[in-house]
Design a protein around this motif. Structure first.
Motif, PDB file in Angstrom:
ATOM      1  N   THR A   1       2.086  -2.331   7.732  1.00 32.65           N
ATOM      2  CA  THR A   1       2.086  -1.280   6.718  1.00 32.65           C
ATOM      3  C   THR A   1       0.705  -1.215   6.075  1.00 32.65           C
ATOM      4  OG1 THR A   1       4.447  -1.490   6.237  1.00 32.65           O
ATOM      5  CG2 THR A   1       3.064  -0.561   4.505  1.00 32.65           C
ATOM      6  N   GLN A   2       0.163  -0.004   5.951  1.00 32.17           N
ATOM      7  CA  GLN A   2      -1.150   0.176   5.329  1.00 32.17           C
ATOM      8  C   GLN A   2      -0.987   0.645   3.875  1.00 32.17           C
ATOM      9  OE1 GLN A   2      -0.673   1.666   8.670  1.00 32.17           O
ATOM     10  NE2 GLN A   2      -1.250  -0.444   9.173  1.00 32.17           N
ATOM     11  N   ARG A   3      -1.768   0.034   2.994  1.00 36.11           N
ATOM     12  CA  ARG A   3      -1.770   0.423   1.589  1.00 36.11           C
ATOM     13  C   ARG A   3      -3.137   0.978   1.220  1.00 36.11           C
ATOM     14  NH1 ARG A   3      -2.228  -3.922  -3.133  1.00 36.11           N
ATOM     15  NH2 ARG A   3      -4.409  -3.607  -2.523  1.00 36.11           N
ATOM     16  N   TYR A   4      -3.158   2.210   0.685  1.00 36.72           N
ATOM     17  CA  TYR A   4      -4.394   2.846   0.248  1.00 36.72           C
ATOM     18  C   TYR A   4      -4.462   2.791  -1.279  1.00 36.72           C
ATOM     19  CZ  TYR A   4      -4.145   4.592   5.008  1.00 36.72           C
ATOM     20  OH  TYR A   4      -4.051   4.674   6.380  1.00 36.72           O
TER      21      TYR A   4
ATOM     22  N   ARG B   1      -0.719   4.028  -2.081  1.00 39.14           N
ATOM     23  CA  ARG B   1       0.090   4.804  -1.133  1.00 39.14           C
ATOM     24  C   ARG B   1       0.344   3.940   0.094  1.00 39.14           C
ATOM     25  NH1 ARG B   1       3.593   9.179  -0.769  1.00 39.14           N
ATOM     26  NH2 ARG B   1       3.897   9.559   1.472  1.00 39.14           N
ATOM     27  N   PHE B   2       1.616   3.778   0.481  1.00 44.37           N
ATOM     28  CA  PHE B   2       1.998   2.948   1.614  1.00 44.37           C
ATOM     29  C   PHE B   2       2.436   3.838   2.778  1.00 44.37           C
ATOM     30  CE2 PHE B   2       2.378   0.262  -2.037  1.00 44.37           C
ATOM     31  CZ  PHE B   2       2.093  -1.019  -1.607  1.00 44.37           C
ATOM     32  N   ASP B   3       1.972   3.493   3.981  1.00 41.01           N
ATOM     33  CA  ASP B   3       2.319   4.239   5.187  1.00 41.01           C
ATOM     34  C   ASP B   3       2.673   3.273   6.303  1.00 41.01           C
ATOM     35  OD1 ASP B   3       1.952   6.885   4.252  1.00 41.01           O
ATOM     36  OD2 ASP B   3      -0.216   6.696   4.476  1.00 41.01           O
ATOM     37  N   ASN B   4       3.611   3.722   7.183  1.00 45.04           N
ATOM     38  CA  ASN B   4       3.985   3.050   8.428  1.00 45.04           C
ATOM     39  C   ASN B   4       4.931   1.858   8.195  1.00 45.04           C
ATOM     40  OD1 ASN B   4       2.361   4.786  10.008  1.00 45.04           O
ATOM     41  ND2 ASN B   4       0.570   3.487   9.603  1.00 45.04           N
TER      42      ASN B   4
END
Length: 303
Positions: free
Chosen positions: A132-135, A159-162
């Motif tokens: 998970t990627q966090r921006y 913002r978290f993605d995947n």
């Protein structure tokens, strides 16, 4: 884990380097490592805990700072001394200092962090991975009201993605800590902050990983030459979570309070170190009360 106090102290070295760099437009660097453990008493069944080593490197030039950190994955099982051994959680931040003068400062940080997981079955066999990627988007500020009082803090949006279903994270999060510092004398200060961390989903049809934490955090830094002692406390105002959303959609309320001590020593040759211990007592609506222990050690070299 939360590297609140140790990061504050060790990053102060980087902050000093950044100010120096702004003055002479030369490169300044910080390299360091941290090791943290946390555990809840009385986990007789699974004896699970967490420990997280990390290494970092910061470089500053003028108003710019770039920070690189590598974290190791996940939890430990104290019953058989096993854990994930993957350094698969890298983070990169870039910060720009817009203002830095006697009246105050203003900066902005953008960054990305990868959360890597290696899942296992009960028998220890592999059961897949997740990333998970966090921006991060984060302003920070300090306003010098007078010689004795200042107002400072930071506000981050993540913002978290995947792979959110696998990791259990919500897709958005805000976190902030801000408050006033009173310089009582040259030795003692009092810093009182409001802290908020809130995980939520922008999609109204989801509620996975949502939570909220609100606290009052108070610190009393005591400067004794090369040594700084900082007793601190966290007083819980409100906390709830629904990490078990797949089994129970109702959120669970918690009551946490913490006492801690941070010891920091500056060797006056670019090298500094921190030691920290904290004790926390926890009450949960579901389940028994807990006693929580945190300990950490950090070392930083600036050049």
């Amino acid at each position: 884990m939360k590297k609140l106090m140790q990061c504050t102290v060790l990053a102060a070295c980087a902050g000093t380097a950044c100010v120096q760099a702004a003055d002479d437009n030369a490169w300044h660097y910080n390299i360091g490592a941290m090791y943290e453990i946390e555990n809840v008493e009385g986990q007789a069944d699974d004896k699970d805990g967490l420990y997280e080593p990390s290494v970092y490197f910061n470089a500053s030039y003028g108003a710019w700072t770039i920070a690189l950190t590598m974290y190791q994955e996940g939890s430990a099982d104290y019953s058989n001394f096993t854990r994930g051994t993957y350094f698969n959680r890298p983070e990169m931040d870039i910060r720009y200092q817009f203002i830095d003068n006697e009246k105050g400062s203003l900066g902005f940080t953008g960054g990305i962090r990868n959360y890597g997981y290696h899942f296992k079955n009960d028998d220890g066999s592999n059961n897949g991975t997740a990333n998970t990627q966090r921006y991060k988007f984060q302003p920070d500020w300090n306003i010098n009201i007078n010689n004795d009082w200042s107002f400072s803090g930071w506000l981050a949006y993540y913002r978290f993605d995947n792979d959110l279903d696998q990791t259990g994270y919500s897709d958005s999060r805000v976190e902030t800590e801000t408050g006033f510092t009173w310089k009582i004398n040259e030795t003692v200060s009092l810093r009182t902050n409001y802290y908020l961390e809130r995980g939520f989903n922008t999609d109204s049809d989801k509620n996975n990983g949502e939570f909220s934490t609100q606290e009052i955090r108070a610190y009393v830094p005591i400067s004794l030459g090369n040594t700084t002692l900082t007793p601190y406390t966290r007083l819980g105002l409100d906390r709830w979570s629904n990490w078990d959303w797949s089994d129970d959609i109702d959120r669970e309320d918690h009551d946490y309070n913490r006492l801690g001590m941070l010891y920091a020593y500056d060797f006056q040759n670019g090298l500094s170190m921190t030691l920290e211990y904290a004790y926390e007592w926890e009450h949960h609506d579901e389940g028994a009360d807990d006693k929580f222990h945190y300990a950490g050690i950090g070392v930083n070299y600036g050049f």
